[in-house]
Design an enzyme around this catalytic site. Structure first.
Site, mmCIF file in Angstrom:
data_model
loop_
_atom_site.group_PDB
_atom_site.id
_atom_site.type_symbol
_atom_site.label_atom_id
_atom_site.label_comp_id
_atom_site.label_asym_id
_atom_site.label_seq_id
_atom_site.Cartn_x
_atom_site.Cartn_y
_atom_site.Cartn_z
ATOM 1 N N SER A 22 0.727 -1.064 -0.034
ATOM 2 C CA SER A 22 0.215 -0.004 -0.061
ATOM 3 C C SER A 22 0.864 1.317 0.071
ATOM 4 C CB SER A 22 -0.874 0.157 1.184
ATOM 5 O OG SER A 22 -1.783 -1.092 1.206
ATOM 6 N N ARG A 26 1.500 4.005 -3.172
ATOM 7 C CA ARG A 26 1.278 5.391 -2.926
ATOM 8 C C ARG A 26 2.487 6.208 -3.321
ATOM 9 N NH1 ARG A 26 -2.699 2.518 -0.275
ATOM 10 N NH2 ARG A 26 -4.670 3.551 0.100
ATOM 11 N N GLY A 88 -5.946 -3.766 -7.487
ATOM 12 C CA GLY A 88 -6.954 -2.844 -7.221
ATOM 13 C C GLY A 88 -6.390 -1.511 -7.342
ATOM 14 N N ARG A 116 -14.651 -6.267 -11.013
ATOM 15 C CA ARG A 116 -14.453 -5.626 -9.821
ATOM 16 C C ARG A 116 -15.012 -4.060 -10.246
ATOM 17 N NH1 ARG A 116 -8.711 -5.998 -6.994
ATOM 18 N NH2 ARG A 116 -9.918 -5.248 -5.163
ATOM 19 N N GLU A 308 -9.228 -6.117 5.121
ATOM 20 C CA GLU A 308 -8.307 -6.949 4.289
ATOM 21 C C GLU A 308 -7.536 -7.960 5.194
ATOM 22 O OE1 GLU A 308 -4.056 -4.644 4.503
ATOM 23 O OE2 GLU A 308 -5.409 -3.810 3.265
ATOM 24 N N HIS A 335 -13.573 -7.812 -3.822
ATOM 25 C CA HIS A 335 -12.081 -7.753 -3.579
ATOM 26 C C HIS A 335 -11.641 -8.462 -4.953
ATOM 27 C CE1 HIS A 335 -10.578 -5.920 0.038
ATOM 28 N NE2 HIS A 335 -11.830 -5.614 0.099
ATOM 29 N N ARG A 380 -4.718 -13.313 -0.541
ATOM 30 C CA ARG A 380 -5.371 -13.641 1.001
ATOM 31 C C ARG A 380 -6.005 -14.882 1.220
ATOM 32 N NH1 ARG A 380 -1.804 -10.032 2.682
ATOM 33 N NH2 ARG A 380 -2.572 -7.680 2.064
ATOM 34 N N LYS A 405 1.511 -11.918 -5.787
ATOM 35 C CA LYS A 405 0.722 -10.524 -6.068
ATOM 36 C C LYS A 405 1.378 -9.648 -4.963
ATOM 37 C CE LYS A 405 -3.716 -8.821 -6.365
ATOM 38 N NZ LYS A 405 -3.526 -7.835 -5.621
#
Length: 423
Positions: A22, A26, A88, A116, A308, A335, A380, A405
């Protein structure tokens, strides 16, 4: 081929977890929006971050990968074709940047990505003046997208419904500094999931020198040029969760190095959650130590802001001595797969009772039995299945490679710590 998931007695191991996906993605976006090079140290090198880097390169930036650091050199945005995979952050973060390009930008992804939800970002870009052509699934916009930008976005006031994903808010906030008037963004939906991820976005914007007013459901971003210089990425605490959960389901002790004392990562909530489920957590000298209990305590909590983490918590709850309820997680249906349905199905394979009740997941803890678990091309779900395998000897996991991933070294780390069962 299926992977023979190792079974283990009390797990005792120490792990060094790669950087946060994450945060890496960003910082990559803000670096590409700047006007000078940025050095990102300890980035996560995985499929999702490589897809983000590739997307930014297609738009005109240059990403120099080397050693334990990536150097991002901004360039004028241009049209191109973007491969989103099943990421995503790529499919949601890139379209607002594409609106800043003067030529069409086409985004597409894996087959599962084409279902999605993308409606909020398509509608928002239209209101900001960009024409967007989108695919359709069950009457809603999805990939592939073609964004016809004009090379500029005026910005200003914008209302959106981000109930399906906080990524829609983060996507617009990240692009907002390069809008001519900045952005006054307001969420008008019934609920807003994963608020910690929005807080993370606000923090990295401020770190880049951008003024942001955060009122919880409204954000005002001033125009400016992001300047990061050099940044270092924290370990991915969401990825760390599976290893901590191994201590929970086996009654062992696991240590995770470089755990931050303060962070916006939702994964930091594992300390609180696993303590409430009977574990003992201690953070000392930058290392988090978690010891699992003799008997796992059922867990009942609102998980809207930490959705998550649900697959990992569900794997622990599967062996609790009673009923657990993970509440307000309807967003998990959008998701990589419909995680609510997938968790119910896979727990059922292990003869552990689970059901959906509205937007809640209810799990009746039990002993379970070994099974072959599907992963739905969802990282996940793969780590969830590996956790079940620690207690259910003889279990196997289909396509465990999907963990690449976000954590390419998962299988080697797991087998190195918990043993390998020969096929």
């Amino acid at each position: 081929m299926t992977w023979p998931a190792p079974a283990s007695g009390p797990a005792h191991a120490t792990f060094s977890i790669p950087g946060s996906k994450s945060l890496t993605n960003r910082y990559l976006v803000l670096a590409a929006l700047g006007d000078e090079p940025t050095v990102i140290r300890h980035p996560l090198v995985a499929r999702d971050t490589e897809l983000m880097a590739g997307a930014l390169e297609a738009l005109g930036a240059r990403v120099v990968r080397g050693g334990d650091a990536w150097r991002v050199e901004p360039g004028p945005f241009r049209g191109g074709r973007i491969e989103c995979g099943l990421a995503g952050t790529v499919m949601r973060f890139i379209p607002p940047l594409a609106a800043l390009a003067g030529d069409p930008v086409v985004l597409d992804g894996d087959r599962a990505a084409r279902v999605r939800p993308m409606g909020a970002i398509v509608e928002a870009l239209g209101r900001l003046g960009a024409r967007v052509e989108a695919g359709e699934h069950e009457g809603s916009p999805v990939l592939p997208l073609t964004v016809h930008g004009t090379g500029r976005v005026a910005g200003g006031q914008l209302d959106i419904d981000a109930s399906a994903s906080s990524q829609f808010v983060s996507a617009l906030l990240l692009a907002a500094p390069r809008m001519e008037r900045g952005l006054d963004l307001r969420h008008v939906g019934a609920s807003l999931p994963s608020a910690p991820h929005i807080a993370m976005t606000v923090e990295v914007l401020r770190e880049a020198g951008i003024e942001v007013v955060d009122e919880g459901q409204r954000w005002v971003v001033s125009p400016g040029v992001p300047r990061l210089g050099e940044v270092a990425i924290e370990p991915d605490l969401s990825n760390a969760g599976a290893f901590l959960a191994a201590a929970m389901v086996t009654g062992g002790t696991v240590r995770v190095e470089r755990w931050p004392g303060a962070t916006t990562q939702p994964g930091d909530a594992y300390r609180r959650i696993f303590t409430q489920m009977g574990g003992r957590a201690r953070l000392e000298g930058g290392t988090l130590e978690l010891t699992g209990p003799e008997r796992i305590v059922p867990f009942d909590a609102d998980m809207k802001d930490v959705g998550e983490l649900v697959p990992t918590v569900a794997a622990v709850a599967a062996f609790a001595g009673g009923t657990s309820r993970l509440r307000n997680i309807g967003q998990l249906r959008g998701h990589e797969t419909n995680r609510l349905a997938a968790l119910v199905t896979e727990l059922g394979r292990a003869e552990i009772s689970a059901r959906e009740e509205g937007d809640d997941l209810v799990i009746e803890g039990g002993a379970g039995r070994p099974a072959t678990f599907d992963t739905y091309d969802d990282h996940r779900m793969a780590t969830f299945a590996a956790l079940l395998g620690l207690r259910l000897e003889g279990s196997r996991v289909q396509n465990v490679e999907t963990t690449a991933k976000t954590l390419p070294g998962f299988v080697a780390m797991w087998e190195g710590a918990f043993g390998h069962v020969e096929a």
